[in-house]
Write a protein that holds these residues in place. Structure first.
Motif, PDB file in Angstrom:
ATOM      1  N   ILE A 107       8.804   9.839  18.166  1.00 18.30           N
ATOM      2  CA  ILE A 107       8.716   8.427  17.760  1.00 18.30           C
ATOM      3  C   ILE A 107       7.632   7.744  18.580  1.00 18.30           C
ATOM      4  O   ILE A 107       7.559   7.924  19.806  1.00 18.30           O
ATOM      5  CB  ILE A 107      10.063   7.709  17.945  1.00 18.30           C
ATOM      6  CG1 ILE A 107      11.097   8.239  16.943  1.00 18.30           C
ATOM      7  CG2 ILE A 107       9.900   6.186  17.785  1.00 18.30           C
ATOM      8  CD1 ILE A 107      12.479   7.632  17.118  1.00 18.30           C
ATOM      9  N   ALA A 108       6.795   6.953  17.905  1.00 22.45           N
ATOM     10  CA  ALA A 108       5.771   6.135  18.552  1.00 22.45           C
ATOM     11  C   ALA A 108       5.935   4.695  18.089  1.00 22.45           C
ATOM     12  O   ALA A 108       6.225   4.444  16.914  1.00 22.45           O
ATOM     13  CB  ALA A 108       4.376   6.641  18.188  1.00 22.45           C
ATOM     14  N   ALA A 109       5.763   3.741  18.987  1.00 23.15           N
ATOM     15  CA  ALA A 109       5.848   2.325  18.640  1.00 23.15           C
ATOM     16  C   ALA A 109       4.451   1.735  18.533  1.00 23.15           C
ATOM     17  O   ALA A 109       3.588   2.013  19.360  1.00 23.15           O
ATOM     18  CB  ALA A 109       6.649   1.563  19.696  1.00 23.15           C
ATOM     19  N   MET A 110       4.240   0.933  17.498  1.00 23.19           N
ATOM     20  CA  MET A 110       2.949   0.250  17.358  1.00 23.19           C
ATOM     21  C   MET A 110       3.096  -0.994  16.495  1.00 23.19           C
ATOM     22  O   MET A 110       4.020  -1.105  15.681  1.00 23.19           O
ATOM     23  CB  MET A 110       1.885   1.184  16.774  1.00 23.19           C
ATOM     24  CG  MET A 110       2.106   1.645  15.372  1.00 23.19           C
ATOM     25  SD  MET A 110       0.786   2.767  14.790  1.00 23.19           S
ATOM     26  CE  MET A 110       0.956   4.145  15.898  1.00 23.19           C
ATOM     27  N   GLY A 111       2.186  -1.935  16.689  1.00 21.59           N
ATOM     28  CA  GLY A 111       2.198  -3.160  15.919  1.00 21.59           C
ATOM     29  C   GLY A 111       1.846  -2.921  14.466  1.00 21.59           C
ATOM     30  O   GLY A 111       0.942  -2.147  14.151  1.00 21.59           O
ATOM     31  N   GLY A 112       2.567  -3.590  13.565  1.00 21.40           N
ATOM     32  CA  GLY A 112       2.305  -3.490  12.141  1.00 21.40           C
ATOM     33  C   GLY A 112       1.726  -4.773  11.577  1.00 21.40           C
ATOM     34  O   GLY A 112       1.631  -5.783  12.284  1.00 21.40           O
ATOM     35  N   ASN A 113       1.350  -4.734  10.309  1.00 23.14           N
ATOM     36  CA  ASN A 113       0.835  -5.944   9.659  1.00 23.14           C
ATOM     37  C   ASN A 113       1.994  -6.779   9.119  1.00 23.14           C
ATOM     38  O   ASN A 113       3.167  -6.460   9.333  1.00 23.14           O
ATOM     39  CB  ASN A 113      -0.190  -5.592   8.573  1.00 23.14           C
ATOM     40  CG  ASN A 113       0.412  -4.789   7.422  1.00 23.14           C
ATOM     41  OD1 ASN A 113       1.639  -4.676   7.276  1.00 23.14           O
ATOM     42  ND2 ASN A 113      -0.449  -4.226   6.589  1.00 23.14           N
ATOM     43  N   ALA A 114       1.669  -7.858   8.397  1.00 20.96           N
ATOM     44  CA  ALA A 114       2.686  -8.805   7.943  1.00 20.96           C
ATOM     45  C   ALA A 114       3.656  -8.210   6.935  1.00 20.96           C
ATOM     46  O   ALA A 114       4.714  -8.791   6.679  1.00 20.96           O
ATOM     47  CB  ALA A 114       2.009 -10.037   7.352  1.00 20.96           C
ATOM     48  N   ASN A 115       3.330  -7.053   6.349  1.00 19.31           N
ATOM     49  CA  ASN A 115       4.233  -6.406   5.390  1.00 19.31           C
ATOM     50  C   ASN A 115       5.313  -5.574   6.069  1.00 19.31           C
ATOM     51  O   ASN A 115       6.212  -5.053   5.396  1.00 19.31           O
ATOM     52  CB  ASN A 115       3.434  -5.511   4.443  1.00 19.31           C
ATOM     53  CG  ASN A 115       2.505  -6.299   3.534  1.00 19.31           C
ATOM     54  OD1 ASN A 115       2.716  -7.477   3.309  1.00 19.31           O
ATOM     55  ND2 ASN A 115       1.480  -5.648   3.035  1.00 19.31           N
ATOM     56  N   THR A 116       5.239  -5.439   7.367  1.00 18.59           N
ATOM     57  CA  THR A 116       6.211  -4.642   8.111  1.00 18.59           C
ATOM     58  C   THR A 116       7.624  -5.158   7.892  1.00 18.59           C
ATOM     59  O   THR A 116       7.872  -6.358   7.955  1.00 18.59           O
ATOM     60  CB  THR A 116       5.877  -4.677   9.616  1.00 18.59           C
ATOM     61  OG1 THR A 116       4.582  -4.103   9.822  1.00 18.59           O
ATOM     62  CG2 THR A 116       6.910  -3.926  10.429  1.00 18.59           C
ATOM     63  N   GLY A 117       8.540  -4.234   7.637  1.00 17.25           N
ATOM     64  CA  GLY A 117       9.938  -4.604   7.466  1.00 17.25           C
ATOM     65  C   GLY A 117      10.263  -5.218   6.123  1.00 17.25           C
ATOM     66  O   GLY A 117      11.418  -5.579   5.876  1.00 17.25           O
ATOM     67  N   ASN A 118       9.285  -5.323   5.233  1.00 17.60           N
ATOM     68  CA  ASN A 118       9.511  -5.864   3.888  1.00 17.60           C
ATOM     69  C   ASN A 118       9.601  -4.693   2.913  1.00 17.60           C
ATOM     70  O   ASN A 118       8.601  -4.017   2.663  1.00 17.60           O
ATOM     71  CB  ASN A 118       8.370  -6.801   3.492  1.00 17.60           C
ATOM     72  CG  ASN A 118       8.638  -7.511   2.176  1.00 17.60           C
ATOM     73  OD1 ASN A 118       9.350  -7.018   1.306  1.00 17.60           O
ATOM     74  ND2 ASN A 118       8.049  -8.697   2.017  1.00 17.60           N
ATOM     75  N   PRO A 119      10.781  -4.420   2.347  1.00 17.05           N
ATOM     76  CA  PRO A 119      10.932  -3.247   1.479  1.00 17.05           C
ATOM     77  C   PRO A 119      10.135  -3.335   0.182  1.00 17.05           C
ATOM     78  O   PRO A 119       9.927  -2.312  -0.475  1.00 17.05           O
ATOM     79  CB  PRO A 119      12.443  -3.213   1.191  1.00 17.05           C
ATOM     80  CG  PRO A 119      12.910  -4.611   1.412  1.00 17.05           C
ATOM     81  CD  PRO A 119      12.035  -5.171   2.496  1.00 17.05           C
ATOM     82  N   ASP A 120       9.678  -4.538  -0.176  1.00 23.54           N
ATOM     83  CA  ASP A 120       8.964  -4.729  -1.433  1.00 23.54           C
ATOM     84  C   ASP A 120       7.445  -4.675  -1.281  1.00 23.54           C
ATOM     85  O   ASP A 120       6.722  -4.810  -2.259  1.00 23.54           O
ATOM     86  CB  ASP A 120       9.355  -6.067  -2.061  1.00 23.54           C
ATOM     87  CG  ASP A 120      10.842  -6.145  -2.359  1.00 23.54           C
ATOM     88  OD1 ASP A 120      11.394  -5.124  -2.833  1.00 23.54           O
ATOM     89  OD2 ASP A 120      11.446  -7.199  -2.103  1.00 23.54           O
ATOM     90  N   LYS A 121       6.981  -4.485  -0.048  1.00 25.32           N
ATOM     91  CA  LYS A 121       5.542  -4.430   0.184  1.00 25.32           C
ATOM     92  C   LYS A 121       5.194  -3.178   0.974  1.00 25.32           C
ATOM     93  O   LYS A 121       6.068  -2.535   1.560  1.00 25.32           O
ATOM     94  CB  LYS A 121       5.063  -5.689   0.927  1.00 25.32           C
ATOM     95  CG  LYS A 121       5.222  -6.960   0.105  1.00 25.32           C
ATOM     96  CD  LYS A 121       4.623  -8.158   0.826  1.00 25.32           C
ATOM     97  CE  LYS A 121       4.735  -9.417  -0.028  1.00 25.32           C
ATOM     98  NZ  LYS A 121       4.138 -10.595   0.652  1.00 25.32           N
ATOM     99  N   ARG A 122       3.924  -2.836   0.995  1.00 23.75           N
ATOM    100  CA  ARG A 122       3.485  -1.632   1.697  1.00 23.75           C
ATOM    101  C   ARG A 122       2.866  -2.022   3.037  1.00 23.75           C
ATOM    102  O   ARG A 122       1.805  -2.639   3.075  1.00 23.75           O
ATOM    103  CB  ARG A 122       2.469  -0.862   0.861  1.00 23.75           C
ATOM    104  CG  ARG A 122       1.979   0.415   1.532  1.00 23.75           C
ATOM    105  CD  ARG A 122       1.024   1.173   0.646  1.00 23.75           C
ATOM    106  NE  ARG A 122       1.661   1.642  -0.568  1.00 23.75           N
ATOM    107  CZ  ARG A 122       1.028   2.290  -1.528  1.00 23.75           C
ATOM    108  NH1 ARG A 122      -0.266   2.535  -1.435  1.00 23.75           N
ATOM    109  NH2 ARG A 122       1.687   2.691  -2.592  1.00 23.75           N
ATOM    110  N   PRO A 123       3.496  -1.653   4.132  1.00 22.56           N
ATOM    111  CA  PRO A 123       2.971  -2.015   5.452  1.00 22.56           C
ATOM    112  C   PRO A 123       1.912  -1.035   5.927  1.00 22.56           C
ATOM    113  O   PRO A 123       1.702   0.026   5.334  1.00 22.56           O
ATOM    114  CB  PRO A 123       4.213  -1.930   6.333  1.00 22.56           C
ATOM    115  CG  PRO A 123       4.987  -0.810   5.720  1.00 22.56           C
ATOM    116  CD  PRO A 123       4.754  -0.911   4.229  1.00 22.56           C
TER     117      PRO A 123
END
Length: 235
Positions: free
Chosen positions: A100-116
């Protein structure tokens, strides 16, 4: 020789709620505690930030404290911290060859209806890991019957020591400052373009973590260098 694990969802799956919690349980993880570790990392960065810090400092603090908090949680489960070419990872104590690696995502992160995607382009270590994920996905997926890829390798820790490819899951996080909520997901990338993820095999959406308002006014507004992962050379 094979070892049985709970089956992985089909390619392209996006898991939420109970399905996400069950999949994380199958991986030996707890959805709430993993989300709490991400929350702890952000809160620690907020707590130590001052208005006198450089503008880019908070992005580093957020990433570093998140890595620390997540590693601390995984360490309590027997996962081992590894750093290769300045890229921090935690590897499973089991034979599923998972990291597992942690990194910053874009604004779609955690939104099941969008592609992060990851917020910043990553280097050769990360690109090699995504290539390994794609290649291994044609052989086996984490938590399907696991093949012995090398004689004598009994844990992911041993696999790292011998340079054997792992399934590297990405713990993406994004702080939505408008709603003051932290959104995270644990997802398996299988394609990237110039260090930016373009395709996921499986996405596991974590519970949202609302934040306390205290101290938020001291954090600089999001800019071109905010929320940067600073191990960009390798990660």
């Amino acid at each position: 020789m094979t070892e049985s694990f709970p089956l992985q969802p089909s390619p392209g799956a996006v898991l939420t709620g109970q399905a996400a919690a069950q999949q994380l349980t199958a991986m030996g993880l707890d959805a709430g505690l993993l989300a709490e570790a991400c929350h702890e990392g952000l809160q620690a960065a907020i707590n130590q930030h001052t208005p006198f810090d450089p503008v880019i400092a908070f992005g580093f603090e957020h990433w570093a404290k998140t890595v620390s908090a997540v590693r601390k949680y995984l360490d309590s489960l027997g996962w081992r911290a590894h750093d290769r070419a300045n890229a921090p990872r935690s590897v499973s104590p089991n034979k599923d060859l998972t990291a597992i690696a942690a990194m910053g995502g874009n604004a779609n992160t955690g939104n099941p209806d969008k592609r992060p995607a990851n917020a910043r382009s990553k280097g050769t270590v990360f690109r090699d890991e995504v290539d390994d994920n794609a290649a291994l996905s044609h052989i086996q997926l984490a938590h399907q019957p696991a093949l012995d890829l090398s004689e004598g390798v009994t844990t992911a820790d041993a696999a790292v020591a011998r340079g054997i490819p792992l399934h590297t899951w990405i713990l993406l996080y994004f702080w939505d400052r408008t709603e003051n909520v932290l959104r995270c997901e644990l997802s398996l990338p299988i394609a990237c373009d110039d260090g930016i993820i373009t395709q996921w095999h499986t996405r596991i959406i974590l519970p949202e973590a609302p934040l306390e308002p205290a101290g938020l006014e001291a954090i600089p507004q999001r800019g071109p260098t905010d929320d940067v992962d600073f191990d960009v050379v390798a990660l």
